[in-house]
Design a protein around this motif. Structure first.
Motif, PDB file in Angstrom:
ATOM      1  N   PRO A 241       0.781  -1.236   0.000  1.00 54.25           N
ATOM      2  CA  PRO A 241       0.000   0.000   0.000  1.00 54.25           C
ATOM      3  C   PRO A 241       0.812   1.285   0.000  1.00 54.25           C
ATOM      4  O   PRO A 241       0.248   2.366  -0.172  1.00 54.25           O
ATOM      5  CB  PRO A 241      -0.790  -0.109   1.310  1.00 54.25           C
ATOM      6  N   GLY A 242       2.125   1.212   0.234  1.00 60.84           N
ATOM      7  CA  GLY A 242       2.922   2.416   0.414  1.00 60.84           C
ATOM      8  C   GLY A 242       2.813   2.920   1.848  1.00 60.84           C
ATOM      9  O   GLY A 242       2.129   2.327   2.687  1.00 60.84           O
ATOM     10  N   SER A 243       3.514   4.022   2.148  1.00 56.87           N
ATOM     11  CA  SER A 243       3.500   4.553   3.510  1.00 56.87           C
ATOM     12  C   SER A 243       3.603   6.071   3.491  1.00 56.87           C
ATOM     13  O   SER A 243       3.974   6.672   2.475  1.00 56.87           O
ATOM     14  CB  SER A 243       4.631   3.955   4.337  1.00 56.87           C
ATOM     15  N   ILE A 244       3.284   6.680   4.647  1.00 60.15           N
ATOM     16  CA  ILE A 244       3.257   8.140   4.767  1.00 60.15           C
ATOM     17  C   ILE A 244       3.996   8.569   6.027  1.00 60.15           C
ATOM     18  O   ILE A 244       3.891   7.919   7.070  1.00 60.15           O
ATOM     19  CB  ILE A 244       1.810   8.659   4.860  1.00 60.15           C
ATOM     20  N   PHE A 245       4.716   9.673   5.918  1.00 66.28           N
ATOM     21  CA  PHE A 245       5.229  10.403   7.081  1.00 66.28           C
ATOM     22  C   PHE A 245       4.380  11.664   7.250  1.00 66.28           C
ATOM     23  O   PHE A 245       4.157  12.404   6.276  1.00 66.28           O
ATOM     24  CB  PHE A 245       6.686  10.825   6.876  1.00 66.28           C
ATOM     25  N   LEU A 246       3.942  11.927   8.463  1.00 70.87           N
ATOM     26  CA  LEU A 246       3.156  13.115   8.775  1.00 70.87           C
ATOM     27  C   LEU A 246       4.032  14.161   9.459  1.00 70.87           C
ATOM     28  O   LEU A 246       4.826  13.822  10.337  1.00 70.87           O
ATOM     29  CB  LEU A 246       2.000  12.756   9.714  1.00 70.87           C
ATOM     30  N   CYS A 247       3.868  15.418   9.082  1.00 72.95           N
ATOM     31  CA  CYS A 247       4.651  16.506   9.673  1.00 72.95           C
ATOM     32  C   CYS A 247       3.747  17.387  10.523  1.00 72.95           C
ATOM     33  O   CYS A 247       2.670  17.786  10.094  1.00 72.95           O
ATOM     34  CB  CYS A 247       5.314  17.340   8.585  1.00 72.95           C
TER      35      CYS A 247
ATOM     36  N   LYS B  71       6.170  14.501  -2.318  1.00 72.68           N
ATOM     37  CA  LYS B  71       5.851  15.477  -1.287  1.00 72.68           C
ATOM     38  C   LYS B  71       4.331  15.612  -1.165  1.00 72.68           C
ATOM     39  O   LYS B  71       3.619  15.608  -2.173  1.00 72.68           O
ATOM     40  CB  LYS B  71       6.471  16.834  -1.651  1.00 72.68           C
ATOM     41  N   LEU B  72       3.854  15.736   0.060  1.00 71.39           N
ATOM     42  CA  LEU B  72       2.425  15.879   0.319  1.00 71.39           C
ATOM     43  C   LEU B  72       2.138  17.217   0.999  1.00 71.39           C
ATOM     44  O   LEU B  72       2.837  17.611   1.932  1.00 71.39           O
ATOM     45  CB  LEU B  72       1.925  14.746   1.220  1.00 71.39           C
ATOM     46  N   THR B  73       1.114  17.901   0.525  1.00 68.96           N
ATOM     47  CA  THR B  73       0.686  19.142   1.139  1.00 68.96           C
ATOM     48  C   THR B  73      -0.378  18.852   2.207  1.00 68.96           C
ATOM     49  O   THR B  73      -0.856  17.726   2.337  1.00 68.96           O
ATOM     50  CB  THR B  73       0.085  20.080   0.098  1.00 68.96           C
ATOM     51  N   LYS B  74      -0.758  19.886   2.928  1.00 72.30           N
ATOM     52  CA  LYS B  74      -1.834  19.759   3.913  1.00 72.30           C
ATOM     53  C   LYS B  74      -3.117  19.273   3.231  1.00 72.30           C
ATOM     54  O   LYS B  74      -3.843  18.423   3.768  1.00 72.30           O
ATOM     55  CB  LYS B  74      -2.061  21.105   4.590  1.00 72.30           C
ATOM     56  N   GLU B  75      -3.378  19.795   2.037  1.00 73.15           N
ATOM     57  CA  GLU B  75      -4.570  19.385   1.289  1.00 73.15           C
ATOM     58  C   GLU B  75      -4.484  17.917   0.876  1.00 73.15           C
ATOM     59  O   GLU B  75      -5.495  17.191   0.897  1.00 73.15           O
ATOM     60  CB  GLU B  75      -4.724  20.276   0.048  1.00 73.15           C
ATOM     61  N   ASP B  76      -3.295  17.467   0.496  1.00 67.88           N
ATOM     62  CA  ASP B  76      -3.111  16.053   0.141  1.00 67.88           C
ATOM     63  C   ASP B  76      -3.480  15.148   1.317  1.00 67.88           C
ATOM     64  O   ASP B  76      -4.103  14.094   1.132  1.00 67.88           O
ATOM     65  CB  ASP B  76      -1.667  15.779  -0.270  1.00 67.88           C
TER      66      ASP B  76
ATOM     67  N   SER C  32      -7.064  11.054   4.127  1.00 65.02           N
ATOM     68  CA  SER C  32      -7.868  10.559   5.250  1.00 65.02           C
ATOM     69  C   SER C  32      -8.521  11.730   5.977  1.00 65.02           C
ATOM     70  O   SER C  32      -7.844  12.696   6.340  1.00 65.02           O
ATOM     71  CB  SER C  32      -7.004   9.768   6.232  1.00 65.02           C
ATOM     72  N   LYS C  33      -9.797  11.611   6.229  1.00 65.34           N
ATOM     73  CA  LYS C  33     -10.525  12.649   6.969  1.00 65.34           C
ATOM     74  C   LYS C  33     -10.190  12.616   8.451  1.00 65.34           C
ATOM     75  O   LYS C  33     -10.591  13.518   9.200  1.00 65.34           O
ATOM     76  CB  LYS C  33     -12.027  12.448   6.797  1.00 65.34           C
ATOM     77  N   HIS C  34      -9.452  11.600   8.892  1.00 69.39           N
ATOM     78  CA  HIS C  34      -9.179  11.424  10.319  1.00 69.39           C
ATOM     79  C   HIS C  34      -7.886  12.086  10.778  1.00 69.39           C
ATOM     80  O   HIS C  34      -7.608  12.123  11.974  1.00 69.39           O
ATOM     81  CB  HIS C  34      -9.141   9.934  10.669  1.00 69.39           C
ATOM     82  N   PHE C  35      -7.074  12.604   9.866  1.00 64.26           N
ATOM     83  CA  PHE C  35      -5.844  13.272  10.278  1.00 64.26           C
ATOM     84  C   PHE C  35      -6.170  14.558  11.034  1.00 64.26           C
ATOM     85  O   PHE C  35      -7.131  15.266  10.713  1.00 64.26           O
ATOM     86  CB  PHE C  35      -4.967  13.611   9.072  1.00 64.26           C
ATOM     87  N   SER C  36      -5.345  14.895  12.000  1.00 60.35           N
ATOM     88  CA  SER C  36      -5.522  16.110  12.786  1.00 60.35           C
ATOM     89  C   SER C  36      -5.338  17.356  11.915  1.00 60.35           C
ATOM     90  O   SER C  36      -4.513  17.372  10.997  1.00 60.35           O
ATOM     91  CB  SER C  36      -4.514  16.132  13.933  1.00 60.35           C
TER      92      SER C  36
ATOM     93  N   GLY D 251       1.534  18.790   6.428  1.00 64.54           N
ATOM     94  CA  GLY D 251       1.820  18.078   5.183  1.00 64.54           C
ATOM     95  C   GLY D 251       2.630  16.836   5.501  1.00 64.54           C
ATOM     96  O   GLY D 251       2.569  16.300   6.610  1.00 64.54           O
ATOM     97  N   GLY D 252       3.389  16.341   4.519  1.00 62.35           N
ATOM     98  CA  GLY D 252       4.184  15.143   4.765  1.00 62.35           C
ATOM     99  C   GLY D 252       4.842  14.637   3.502  1.00 62.35           C
ATOM    100  O   GLY D 252       5.090  15.395   2.558  1.00 62.35           O
ATOM    101  N   LEU D 253       5.089  13.359   3.480  1.00 57.84           N
ATOM    102  CA  LEU D 253       5.670  12.719   2.307  1.00 57.84           C
ATOM    103  C   LEU D 253       5.163  11.289   2.232  1.00 57.84           C
ATOM    104  O   LEU D 253       4.698  10.724   3.220  1.00 57.84           O
ATOM    105  CB  LEU D 253       7.200  12.755   2.362  1.00 57.84           C
ATOM    106  N   GLU D 254       5.239  10.715   1.051  1.00 56.35           N
ATOM    107  CA  GLU D 254       4.841   9.329   0.873  1.00 56.35           C
ATOM    108  C   GLU D 254       5.929   8.550   0.152  1.00 56.35           C
ATOM    109  O   GLU D 254       6.717   9.127  -0.607  1.00 56.35           O
ATOM    110  CB  GLU D 254       3.531   9.215   0.091  1.00 56.35           C
ATOM    111  N   CYS D 255       5.981   7.253   0.432  1.00 58.70           N
ATOM    112  CA  CYS D 255       6.859   6.335  -0.301  1.00 58.70           C
ATOM    113  C   CYS D 255       5.973   5.255  -0.894  1.00 58.70           C
ATOM    114  O   CYS D 255       5.319   4.507  -0.159  1.00 58.70           O
ATOM    115  CB  CYS D 255       7.908   5.727   0.618  1.00 58.70           C
ATOM    116  N   THR D 256       5.916   5.187  -2.201  1.00 59.26           N
ATOM    117  CA  THR D 256       4.997   4.271  -2.878  1.00 59.26           C
ATOM    118  C   THR D 256       5.486   2.833  -2.901  1.00 59.26           C
ATOM    119  O   THR D 256       4.723   1.931  -3.242  1.00 59.26           O
ATOM    120  CB  THR D 256       4.771   4.742  -4.327  1.00 59.26           C
ATOM    121  N   ASN D 257       6.756   2.590  -2.533  1.00 53.65           N
ATOM    122  CA  ASN D 257       7.312   1.240  -2.659  1.00 53.65           C
ATOM    123  C   ASN D 257       7.194   0.415  -1.382  1.00 53.65           C
ATOM    124  O   ASN D 257       7.588  -0.746  -1.359  1.00 53.65           O
ATOM    125  CB  ASN D 257       8.790   1.311  -3.064  1.00 53.65           C
ATOM    126  N   ASP D 258       6.659   0.986  -0.318  1.00 55.85           N
ATOM    127  CA  ASP D 258       6.622   0.285   0.965  1.00 55.85           C
ATOM    128  C   ASP D 258       5.479  -0.726   1.021  1.00 55.85           C
ATOM    129  O   ASP D 258       4.404  -0.511   0.452  1.00 55.85           O
ATOM    130  CB  ASP D 258       6.492   1.287   2.104  1.00 55.85           C
TER     131      ASP D 258
END
Length: 392
Positions: free
Chosen positions: A88-94, A122-127, A132-136, A141-148
């Motif tokens: 599914p990939g993974s995300i880091f939240l900032c 790179k992920l923006t706040k809007e991304d 997910s509607k559940h993020f604070s 913003g954050g970042l994603e890795c599609t290979n995880d």
């Protein structure tokens, strides 16, 4: 005392030992495995199922992770027993602009280091809101890795053992190593209470117990157990299909300063959220040195829960069904030891800390190549000798 002989004897029945057993037996060698308790009963049973690139340093570390990810994907197609492989990939939240700036630099460094293999975005706040509607709302913003990807570590270990048993492989559980002796240039003798074994080559895949094993041959290993807690939540509304972590996880992994309450930093608390195939949720994490203590600390569990709610406010409504603590084999430079030693035909495959699941496949492949003299890649950054050189 009955004695059995093997081309290769593997000490340790966790996921690292199982991977080595599979790849080495597949090469046609007569392989034995000796395990103190039962297969997958140690660190492998006290972790999550991460197969991550997102938290690896660009360079050798990330290249190793990419190779292992590709091998695990291959294993999902070739092993008889399924092990809940998902990609599914993974995300880091900032949590603030400073973290976001560092996260974007992390993306650029990885994409530059990995050439055409651009797995980072790179992920923006809007991304994040769209993901997910559940993020604070406070997240920047954050970042994603599609290979995880993710696996069930129990099932991957059992699947590798099941496949190894189709070749010339023997497993000895409830067999703690009580002594090892180098009998001559070509033979080791391994003792386990009333049993003994001889082998041409020995691989120490003992994880947190690897130093204890190596001391029997007067070899020092800079591996220390590092404790981590995980919470298991009951099944509930889907909060995300991907592995989610706070960017501060990188800070706790590598011992760097971050902006967080003192208690969070003292115990290395950082949000890690992983949905399982059955849609339970694994939540962590903590990092602390407490020797071999695996007792769950209620204070740490509360801190992990507080951190999770900070990033996922909806989590305050979740029911926690259990918690556990495990020990990860930590090394000073956060890289595993995959190496020969000063004693001919005695090898080390340990020290993976929290990366043992994700790096299991490449460790098995490289170690099988090493013991058969067919290793062509330069894996000198993983050599045991690096610690001697650093001390000079």
């Amino acid at each position: 005392m009955l004695t059995s002989h093997f081309d290769v004897m593997i000490i340790g029945g966790g996921i690292i030992g199982a991977s080595i057993a599979y790849y080495t037996a597949k090469k046609g060698l007569n392989v034995g495995m000796i395990e103190k308790y039962t297969v997958a009963s140690g660190t492998t049973s006290k972790c999550d199922g991460n197969v991550l690139l997102i938290d690896k340093e660009p360079g050798f570390d990330s290249r190793m992770a990419i190779q292992s990810q590709a091998l695990i994907k291959e294993l999902s197609e070739e092993l008889e027993m399924p092990f809940e492989f998902r990609h599914p990939g993974s995300i880091f939240l900032c949590a603030n602009e400073e973290e976001l700036e560092q996260a974007y630099i992390w993306v650029d460094r990885h994409n530059q280091a990995n050439g055409e293999q651009r797995f980072f975005n790179k992920l923006t706040k809007e991304d994040l809101k769209n993901d997910s509607k559940h993020f604070s709302d406070h997240l920047t913003g954050g970042l994603e890795c599609t290979n995880d990807s993710t696996v069930n570590p129990y099932m991957l270990t059992f699947s590798l053992i099941n496949e190894a048993e189709k070749y010339d492989f023997s497993l000895y559980e409830h067999s703690p190593v009580t002594d090892i002796k180098k009998m001559d240039v070509e033979t080791f003798k391994i003792y386990s209470n009333e049993k003994s074994f001889t082998a041409n080559k020995v691989i120490n895949a003992g994880g947190i117990y690897a130093p204890e094993i190596s001391r029997m041959l007067d070899i020092d290993l800079p591996i220390t157990p590092r404790k981590g807690h995980i919470l298991v939540a009951s099944r509930t509304e889907l909060m995300g299909t991907r592995k989610i972590q706070e960017f501060g996880y990188l800070m706790t992994k590598f011992g760097r300063e971050r902006i967080a309450p003192k208690a969070m930093n003292d115990y290395g608390i950082a949000l890690v959220h992983e949905p399982t195939e059955s849609q339970n949720f694994l939540m962590g994490s903590s990092r602390e040195f407490t020797g071999f203590d695996t007792k769950v600390n209620p204070h740490v569990i509360r801190l992990i829960a507080e951190r999770a709610i900070e990033y996922f406010p909806k989590m305050k409504d979740l029911n926690i069904i259990r918690s556990y603590a495990g020990l990860r084999p930590w090394t000073p430079d956060h890289l595993p030891i995959i190496s020969g030693t000063d004693i001919g035909n005695y090898y080390i495959a340990a020290g993976h800390e929290g990366d043992g699941i994700g790096l299991s496949a490449i460790t098995g492949r490289w170690m099988s190549d090493m013991v058969t003299g067919s290793l062509t890649e330069d894996i000198s950054p993983l050599s045991l000798s690096r610690f001697k050189e650093a001390a000079l």
